[in-house]
Design a protein around this motif. Structure first.
Motif, short mmCIF file in Angstrom:
data_model
loop_
_atom_site.label_atom_id
_atom_site.label_comp_id
_atom_site.label_asym_id
_atom_site.label_seq_id
_atom_site.Cartn_x
_atom_site.Cartn_y
_atom_site.Cartn_z
N PRO A 54 -27.53 -109.91 -87.54
CA PRO A 54 -27.17 -108.50 -87.35
C PRO A 54 -26.85 -107.80 -88.69
CG PRO A 54 -25.99 -109.88 -85.80
CD PRO A 54 -26.67 -110.81 -86.77
N PRO A 55 -27.39 -106.61 -88.92
CA PRO A 55 -27.10 -105.89 -90.17
C PRO A 55 -25.61 -105.59 -90.35
CG PRO A 55 -28.97 -104.93 -89.03
CD PRO A 55 -28.39 -105.92 -88.10
N SER A 56 -24.86 -105.57 -89.26
CA SER A 56 -23.42 -105.27 -89.36
C SER A 56 -22.68 -106.29 -90.22
CB SER A 56 -22.80 -105.22 -87.97
OG SER A 56 -22.99 -106.44 -87.29
N VAL A 57 -23.20 -107.53 -90.25
CA VAL A 57 -22.57 -108.55 -91.09
C VAL A 57 -22.64 -108.15 -92.55
CG1 VAL A 57 -22.71 -110.97 -91.82
CG2 VAL A 57 -23.12 -110.36 -89.42
N GLU A 58 -23.79 -107.65 -92.98
CA GLU A 58 -23.95 -107.24 -94.38
C GLU A 58 -23.20 -105.94 -94.66
OE1 GLU A 58 -28.32 -107.83 -95.43
OE2 GLU A 58 -28.21 -108.30 -93.29
N GLU A 59 -23.17 -105.05 -93.69
CA GLU A 59 -22.46 -103.78 -93.90
C GLU A 59 -20.99 -104.03 -94.16
OE1 GLU A 59 -23.36 -101.65 -90.39
OE2 GLU A 59 -25.48 -101.36 -90.88
N ALA A 60 -20.39 -104.98 -93.47
CA ALA A 60 -18.99 -105.30 -93.70
C ALA A 60 -18.79 -105.82 -95.12
CB ALA A 60 -18.52 -106.35 -92.68
N ARG A 69 -20.65 -105.08 -97.73
CA ARG A 69 -20.84 -103.99 -98.67
C ARG A 69 -19.62 -103.08 -98.72
NH1 ARG A 69 -26.19 -104.01 -96.37
NH2 ARG A 69 -27.65 -104.97 -97.84
N LEU A 70 -18.96 -102.91 -97.57
CA LEU A 70 -17.74 -102.11 -97.55
C LEU A 70 -16.64 -102.74 -98.40
CD1 LEU A 70 -17.54 -101.04 -93.78
CD2 LEU A 70 -18.09 -99.61 -95.77
N ASP A 71 -16.73 -104.09 -98.55
CA ASP A 71 -15.76 -104.78 -99.41
C ASP A 71 -16.18 -104.78 -100.87
OD1 ASP A 71 -14.16 -105.36 -97.26
OD2 ASP A 71 -15.08 -107.32 -96.88
N GLY A 72 -17.29 -104.08 -101.18
CA GLY A 72 -17.72 -103.93 -102.57
C GLY A 72 -18.76 -104.93 -103.03
N ALA A 73 -19.32 -105.72 -102.14
CA ALA A 73 -20.32 -106.71 -102.54
C ALA A 73 -21.66 -106.02 -102.81
CB ALA A 73 -20.49 -107.76 -101.45
N GLY A 74 -22.35 -106.46 -103.89
CA GLY A 74 -23.68 -105.96 -104.19
C GLY A 74 -24.73 -106.68 -103.37
N THR A 75 -26.01 -106.35 -103.63
CA THR A 75 -27.10 -106.93 -102.83
C THR A 75 -27.18 -108.44 -103.00
OG1 THR A 75 -28.37 -104.89 -103.05
CG2 THR A 75 -29.58 -106.87 -102.40
N SER A 114 -23.55 -114.97 -100.80
CA SER A 114 -22.25 -115.40 -100.26
C SER A 114 -22.10 -115.18 -98.76
CB SER A 114 -21.11 -114.64 -100.99
OG SER A 114 -21.16 -114.89 -102.37
N VAL A 115 -22.86 -114.26 -98.19
CA VAL A 115 -22.67 -113.92 -96.78
C VAL A 115 -23.86 -114.37 -95.92
CG1 VAL A 115 -22.29 -112.04 -95.15
CG2 VAL A 115 -21.22 -111.96 -97.42
N VAL A 116 -25.06 -113.95 -96.32
CA VAL A 116 -26.23 -114.18 -95.47
C VAL A 116 -26.76 -115.61 -95.60
CG1 VAL A 116 -28.56 -113.41 -94.95
CG2 VAL A 116 -26.82 -111.74 -95.60
N LEU A 117 -26.88 -116.08 -96.84
CA LEU A 117 -27.49 -117.40 -97.05
C LEU A 117 -26.72 -118.53 -96.35
CD1 LEU A 117 -30.01 -118.51 -98.42
CD2 LEU A 117 -28.61 -119.03 -100.44
N PRO A 118 -25.38 -118.54 -96.39
CA PRO A 118 -24.68 -119.62 -95.65
C PRO A 118 -24.94 -119.60 -94.15
CG PRO A 118 -23.22 -118.58 -97.26
CD PRO A 118 -24.46 -117.75 -97.20
#
Length: 272
Positions: free
Chosen positions: A159-165, A167-173, A179-183
């Motif tokens: 779900p894209p919402s996982v990445e949106e959260a 990015r809201l914490d300041g993470a870049g692409t 750190s988020v998607v690959l694990p």
């Protein structure tokens, strides 16, 4: 009930047909040359001997071939995990001009028989000056269209919402990817690892056009040379089939260890 029994009987017969050649290989590798020629289909050696394996390891370049295959398979597997993941994520999540064209070209490459690309690969390898080197054996295999396709489909199931959260914490692409998607893509990565190791371990045509150096011969090339009788006269069935049996061991272990972790279409992804 009768239909079920018939189905099971048919499956057992098919399994025996499928496994029988491998059992023949194992049994023949422990026979003397003469017995292997006289009774090639016997599953129990009358005279048990490990002479073929002793000859392989003590009087041939088999250890060198094995070492080369291990190096190539490990590096190619690590490279495909990294590059396939990056490419798959870019095609799944990062909007850029020409993304659809690139994905279409990727699918088209999957439909092209590998033998068609051998001569262009050879020309590129020669032009880059990496012929007769480990770089020539490894670099052209570091990414593959099927792996990118698998990773793209898996990333699209998250779900894209996982990445949106993130990015809201300041993470870049890249940090979001790393750190988020690959694990979350462990099932897909396990699948890529197994397919990549198996593919590079069993590769032959690319190694033929990438090198002629005796120091860079891999198992597949070496066993092919055995089949042409480079170690002596006669059929040498035990020697050839012993080499083939040893070749299957690493891939078989990999499948047995990770068979339960091979992904299905979206296993491991978070559903909305």
């Amino acid at each position: 009930m009768a239909a079920t029994s018939l189905t099971y009987a048919l499956l057992v017969v098919l399994a025996i047909i499928y496994v029988f050649p491998f059992l023949i290989s194992v049994a023949t590798s422990f026979k003397p040359d003469a017995e292997a020629t006289q009774s090639p289909l016997s599953l129990i050696p009358e005279t048990f001997t490990t002479a073929a394996y002793e000859r392989l390891f003590l009087n041939s370049d088999f250890p060198l071939w094995f070492r080369n295959s291990v190096i190539v398979a490990i590096v190619v597997t690590a490279g495909r995990i990294f590059f396939n993941s990056l490419a798959g994520y870019a095609l799944a999540r990062i909007p850029f001009k020409g993304r659809g064209i690139i994905f279409g070209a990727l699918v088209a490459v999957m439909a092209v028989p590998g033998v068609v690309l051998l001569i262009p690969k050879f020309l590129v390898i020669k032009q880059l000056g990496i012929y007769n080197s480990f770089a020539g054996l490894i670099i052209p295999l570091l990414a593959d269209a099927a792996g990118i396709f698998i990773m793209k489909n898996f990333f699209e199931s998250i779900p894209p919402s996982v990445e949106e959260a993130a990015r809201l914490d300041g993470a870049g692409t890249f940090r979001t990817f790393w750190s988020v998607v690959l694990p979350m893509a462990v099932p897909a990565l396990v699948t890529i690892s197994i397919l990549s190791f198996q593919g590079s371990w069993n590769e032959l045509s690319h190694f033929i056009i990438a090198s002629q150096s005796p120091d860079l011969v891999t198992l597949t090339k070496g066993v092919a040379q055995l089949s042409s009788g480079t170690l002596g006269q006669g059929t040498q069935y035990p020697l050839k089939l012993g080499a083939a049996v040893i070749m299957t061991i690493p891939v078989a272990i990999l499948f047995f260890v990770f068979q339960k972790r091979i992904m299905n279409a979206s296993a491991g992804a978070v559903k909305e």
